[in-house]
Design a protein around this motif. Structure first.
Motif, short mmCIF file in Angstrom:
data_model
loop_
_atom_site.label_atom_id
_atom_site.label_comp_id
_atom_site.label_asym_id
_atom_site.label_seq_id
_atom_site.Cartn_x
_atom_site.Cartn_y
_atom_site.Cartn_z
N PRO A 190 0.82 -1.21 0.00
CA PRO A 190 0.00 0.00 0.00
C PRO A 190 0.86 1.27 0.00
N LYS A 191 1.27 1.70 -1.18
CA LYS A 191 2.16 2.86 -1.29
C LYS A 191 1.54 4.13 -0.70
N GLN A 192 0.21 4.18 -0.66
CA GLN A 192 -0.46 5.35 -0.10
C GLN A 192 0.00 5.62 1.33
N ARG A 193 0.23 4.57 2.10
CA ARG A 193 0.63 4.74 3.50
C ARG A 193 1.99 5.41 3.61
N LEU A 194 2.85 5.17 2.64
CA LEU A 194 4.18 5.77 2.62
C LEU A 194 4.15 7.20 2.06
N LEU A 195 3.37 7.41 1.01
CA LEU A 195 3.41 8.67 0.27
C LEU A 195 2.43 9.73 0.77
N LEU A 196 1.35 9.30 1.37
CA LEU A 196 0.31 10.23 1.78
C LEU A 196 0.79 11.33 2.73
N PRO A 197 1.63 11.04 3.72
CA PRO A 197 2.08 12.14 4.60
C PRO A 197 2.76 13.29 3.84
N GLU A 198 3.57 12.96 2.83
CA GLU A 198 4.23 14.00 2.03
C GLU A 198 3.21 14.83 1.25
N VAL A 199 2.27 14.14 0.62
CA VAL A 199 1.25 14.83 -0.18
C VAL A 199 0.41 15.74 0.71
N LEU A 200 0.00 15.23 1.87
CA LEU A 200 -0.82 16.04 2.77
C LEU A 200 -0.07 17.24 3.31
N GLU A 201 1.20 17.06 3.63
CA GLU A 201 2.02 18.19 4.11
C GLU A 201 2.07 19.30 3.06
N ARG A 202 2.21 18.91 1.82
CA ARG A 202 2.29 19.90 0.75
C ARG A 202 0.94 20.57 0.50
N LEU A 203 -0.15 19.79 0.58
CA LEU A 203 -1.48 20.38 0.42
C LEU A 203 -1.79 21.35 1.55
N GLU A 204 -1.37 21.00 2.77
CA GLU A 204 -1.61 21.88 3.91
C GLU A 204 -0.87 23.21 3.77
N ALA A 205 0.20 23.23 2.98
CA ALA A 205 0.95 24.47 2.74
C ALA A 205 0.37 25.26 1.56
N SER A 206 -0.70 24.76 0.99
CA SER A 206 -1.34 25.43 -0.14
C SER A 206 -2.63 26.12 0.31
N PRO A 207 -3.24 26.92 -0.56
CA PRO A 207 -4.42 27.68 -0.14
C PRO A 207 -5.75 26.92 -0.29
N VAL A 208 -5.80 25.66 0.14
CA VAL A 208 -7.08 24.93 0.13
C VAL A 208 -7.72 25.07 1.51
N ASP A 209 -9.04 25.01 1.52
CA ASP A 209 -9.77 25.22 2.77
C ASP A 209 -10.04 23.94 3.55
N GLU A 210 -10.05 22.80 2.87
CA GLU A 210 -10.24 21.52 3.54
C GLU A 210 -9.68 20.43 2.64
N ILE A 211 -9.37 19.29 3.26
CA ILE A 211 -8.77 18.17 2.53
C ILE A 211 -9.55 16.90 2.86
N VAL A 212 -9.87 16.14 1.81
CA VAL A 212 -10.51 14.83 1.96
C VAL A 212 -9.65 13.81 1.22
N VAL A 213 -9.33 12.72 1.89
CA VAL A 213 -8.59 11.61 1.29
C VAL A 213 -9.59 10.51 0.97
N VAL A 214 -9.53 9.99 -0.26
CA VAL A 214 -10.43 8.91 -0.65
C VAL A 214 -9.66 7.59 -0.63
N ALA A 215 -10.09 6.69 0.26
CA ALA A 215 -9.51 5.36 0.40
C ALA A 215 -10.40 4.35 -0.32
N GLY A 216 -9.84 3.19 -0.57
CA GLY A 216 -10.61 2.13 -1.22
C GLY A 216 -10.06 0.77 -0.90
N ALA A 217 -9.00 0.38 -1.60
CA ALA A 217 -8.42 -0.96 -1.43
C ALA A 217 -7.78 -1.16 -0.07
N HIS A 218 -7.25 -0.10 0.49
CA HIS A 218 -6.53 -0.21 1.76
C HIS A 218 -7.09 0.78 2.78
N GLN A 219 -7.12 0.36 4.02
CA GLN A 219 -7.52 1.25 5.09
C GLN A 219 -6.36 2.22 5.34
#
Length: 171
Positions: free
Chosen positions: A20-49
């Motif tokens: 499940p590469k998402q578990r490894l990569l998601l923290p980096e992606v979220l950190e970068r999104l949090e540094a951007s001008p978005v008002d909220e973040i939703v992660v969509v999961a499916g195959a893996h919790q």
């Protein structure tokens, strides 16, 4: 100011990666999104919790296509969001500046779909205006016409399909 949400598509099996590469990569992606001008973040999961401080929605129909996952994420956004930035969980080099540039372009010029481009090629982040949310096909927005916003100077977000694609800092 008009609210813009962010959807992180992280529902896939990651079969080419072998884990499940998402578990490894998601923290980096979220950190970068949090540094951007978005008002909220939703992660969509499916195959893996997935466990993350961000809000996670599980999409039971994720196998039908990325559009299904995207619609699940859009449904979870605050009703006040007029647009959503879409990014992939396997793009750990996402530049907050690219997200900001795409949002600024949409705010200035409008449009149903606005996307970052790298070397003239469409990439992520991709912004989808609310007017299109109910019309997203199961296969996603790959075929949708998008206004491109050059982001070559901030670098592409990457696309990790196999362990060999990982940036050195994540190996």
């Amino acid at each position: 100011m008009t609210r813009v949400g962010a959807i992180v598509l992280a529902a896939g099996e990651a079969s080419r990666f072998g884990a499940p590469k998402q578990r490894l990569l998601l923290p980096e992606v979220l950190e970068r999104l949090e540094a951007s001008p978005v008002d909220e973040i939703v992660v969509v999961a499916g195959a893996h919790q997935l466990e993350t401080p961000a809000r996670v929605v599980t999409c039971p129909g994720w196998k039908r296509g990325p559009g299904v996952s995207l619609r699940c994420g859009l449904e979870a956004l605050d009703d006040r969001c007029a647009a959503a930035v879409v990014v992939l969980a396997d793009g750990p080099d996402l530049a907050p500046e690219a997200v900001a540039r795409v949002i600024a372009s949409w705010r200035e010029h409008g449009g149903a779909v606005v996307a970052a481009s790298y070397g003239g090629e469409r990439g992520h982040p991709l912004l989808v205006a609310r007017s299109l949310w109910d019309a997203i096909p199961d296969e996603g927005l790959r075929g949708a016409v998008a206004r491109l916003v050059p982001c070559d100077d901030v670098g592409a977000p990457g696309d990790v399909d196999t362990p060999a694609d990982l940036p050195p800092r994540l190996r």
